[in-house]
Design a protein around this motif. Sequence first.
Motif, short mmCIF file in Angstrom:
data_model
loop_
_atom_site.label_atom_id
_atom_site.label_comp_id
_atom_site.label_asym_id
_atom_site.label_seq_id
_atom_site.Cartn_x
_atom_site.Cartn_y
_atom_site.Cartn_z
N HIS A 197 3.10 7.87 0.75
CA HIS A 197 2.57 6.72 0.01
C HIS A 197 3.73 6.03 -0.69
O HIS A 197 4.57 6.69 -1.32
CB HIS A 197 1.51 7.16 -1.00
CG HIS A 197 0.20 7.50 -0.38
ND1 HIS A 197 -0.91 6.70 -0.49
CD2 HIS A 197 -0.16 8.57 0.38
CE1 HIS A 197 -1.92 7.26 0.16
NE2 HIS A 197 -1.49 8.39 0.70
N LEU A 198 3.76 4.70 -0.60
CA LEU A 198 4.85 3.92 -1.17
C LEU A 198 4.34 3.06 -2.32
O LEU A 198 3.31 2.39 -2.21
CB LEU A 198 5.47 3.02 -0.09
CG LEU A 198 6.07 3.75 1.12
CD1 LEU A 198 6.63 2.73 2.10
CD2 LEU A 198 7.15 4.74 0.69
N TRP A 199 5.08 3.10 -3.41
CA TRP A 199 4.77 2.35 -4.63
C TRP A 199 6.00 1.55 -5.03
O TRP A 199 7.09 1.72 -4.45
CB TRP A 199 4.39 3.30 -5.76
CG TRP A 199 3.27 4.23 -5.43
CD1 TRP A 199 3.36 5.43 -4.76
CD2 TRP A 199 1.88 4.04 -5.72
NE1 TRP A 199 2.11 5.99 -4.63
CE2 TRP A 199 1.18 5.18 -5.21
CE3 TRP A 199 1.15 3.05 -6.38
CZ2 TRP A 199 -0.19 5.33 -5.34
CZ3 TRP A 199 -0.21 3.20 -6.52
CH2 TRP A 199 -0.88 4.32 -5.99
N VAL B 194 3.12 12.74 0.07
CA VAL B 194 4.36 12.54 -0.67
C VAL B 194 4.33 11.12 -1.23
O VAL B 194 3.99 10.17 -0.52
CB VAL B 194 5.58 12.74 0.25
CG1 VAL B 194 6.87 12.43 -0.50
CG2 VAL B 194 5.60 14.15 0.81
N HIS B 195 4.66 10.99 -2.50
CA HIS B 195 4.65 9.68 -3.15
C HIS B 195 6.07 9.27 -3.53
O HIS B 195 6.79 10.04 -4.20
CB HIS B 195 3.78 9.72 -4.41
CG HIS B 195 2.32 9.92 -4.12
ND1 HIS B 195 1.46 8.88 -3.86
CD2 HIS B 195 1.58 11.07 -4.02
CE1 HIS B 195 0.24 9.35 -3.64
NE2 HIS B 195 0.29 10.67 -3.73
N VAL B 196 6.45 8.07 -3.10
CA VAL B 196 7.80 7.55 -3.35
C VAL B 196 7.67 6.17 -4.00
O VAL B 196 6.87 5.35 -3.55
CB VAL B 196 8.60 7.44 -2.04
CG1 VAL B 196 9.99 6.83 -2.31
CG2 VAL B 196 8.75 8.80 -1.38
N VAL B 197 8.47 5.94 -5.02
CA VAL B 197 8.51 4.65 -5.70
C VAL B 197 9.78 3.92 -5.26
O VAL B 197 10.88 4.43 -5.41
CB VAL B 197 8.48 4.80 -7.23
CG1 VAL B 197 8.54 3.44 -7.90
CG2 VAL B 197 7.23 5.57 -7.66
N LEU B 198 9.59 2.73 -4.71
CA LEU B 198 10.70 1.95 -4.17
C LEU B 198 11.23 0.95 -5.20
O LEU B 198 10.55 0.61 -6.17
CB LEU B 198 10.26 1.18 -2.93
CG LEU B 198 9.68 2.01 -1.79
CD1 LEU B 198 9.30 1.11 -0.62
CD2 LEU B 198 10.65 3.10 -1.34
N THR B 199 12.44 0.48 -4.95
CA THR B 199 13.05 -0.54 -5.77
C THR B 199 13.48 -1.69 -4.87
O THR B 199 13.60 -1.54 -3.65
CB THR B 199 14.25 0.00 -6.55
OG1 THR B 199 14.75 -0.99 -7.44
CG2 THR B 199 15.38 0.44 -5.63
N HIS C 205 1.17 0.50 -1.51
CA HIS C 205 0.50 0.10 -2.74
C HIS C 205 1.30 -1.01 -3.42
O HIS C 205 2.18 -0.75 -4.25
CB HIS C 205 0.34 1.31 -3.66
CG HIS C 205 -0.36 2.45 -3.00
ND1 HIS C 205 -1.73 2.51 -2.89
CD2 HIS C 205 0.13 3.56 -2.37
CE1 HIS C 205 -2.08 3.63 -2.25
NE2 HIS C 205 -0.96 4.28 -1.92
N ALA C 206 0.98 -2.24 -3.05
CA ALA C 206 1.67 -3.40 -3.62
C ALA C 206 1.03 -3.80 -4.94
O ALA C 206 -0.16 -3.62 -5.16
CB ALA C 206 1.62 -4.56 -2.64
N VAL C 207 1.85 -4.35 -5.82
CA VAL C 207 1.36 -4.84 -7.11
C VAL C 207 0.69 -6.20 -6.89
O VAL C 207 1.24 -7.06 -6.22
CB VAL C 207 2.53 -5.00 -8.10
CG1 VAL C 207 2.02 -5.51 -9.45
CG2 VAL C 207 3.28 -3.68 -8.27
N PRO C 208 -0.51 -6.40 -7.44
CA PRO C 208 -1.17 -7.71 -7.28
C PRO C 208 -0.36 -8.84 -7.89
O PRO C 208 0.32 -8.68 -8.90
CB PRO C 208 -2.50 -7.53 -8.03
CG PRO C 208 -2.69 -6.06 -8.17
CD PRO C 208 -1.32 -5.46 -8.23
#
Length: 262
Positions: free
Chosen positions: A71-73, A39-44, A110-113
């Motif tokens: 998975h967290l994005w 399951v993919h979730v995009v956080l704010t 999955h953190a943004v560089p």
Amino acid sequence: MTRPLRDVVVHPDADVLAQATAARLLTALLDAQSHHRPVHVVLTGGTVGTRTLAEVAASPVRAAVDWTGVHLWWGDERFVPAGHADRNDTGAREALLDPLGDLLPAANVHAVPGPDAVATPEDAARAYAEELAAHAPAGGALPVLDVLLLGMGPDGHVASLFPGHPGLDVTGRTTTGVEGSPKPPPLRVSLTFEAIRSAREVWVVAAGAEKADAVAAALGDGPVTQVPAAGALGQERTLWLVDLAAAGTAVPAPADGLPASA
């Protein structure tokens, strides 16, 4: 053109909004895991977004989720070094990731560089696009995003897509570097509208009277160039979760406890 349907749920205040959004997110994770994995979730980020994650961590229901299959994005990130207080993932780590500990594999986050890893926001955007594609179905650019959470600013921006800013017009890409953000810090990385609109469900979370005008404009289908939140639409569902102050007069009071629709 058919006006897009949005479900709008109004909560009495920001605290209840965060608690209810956390409960809704946990339920969505459990429902999704009953059908597919991962399951993919995009956080704010933001006050309510981070408070929501803290409420997820505090809920006993979190134990029912198999976090190894989540998975967290992030929908956007400030281009500052890892661990910086301005980063959205810093707040998320304190609120949820650290409390989950070993339940959530580090490889699933999955953190943004930032500038400690790459030279420019565009470099970070390219690297994040590659990371997204690595978890996409064969030949795709994005994983199937089950839930994509967005906060909204008083100016109607979502992610780091600001009114009148060049990022609104980026096409053919899933990510974009942002320079000259009207809200500090000026350097950022954001998902594009194409990426946001690929999500099965998009949830826009907003609290506070200072957001009321933007909520009204977005739900009234104001132009995306002026109120970017109007363009935040999910493939299967678009859900606005707001408190009473942010709802203002734009959202009619729900009858019999049912959500209003706009």
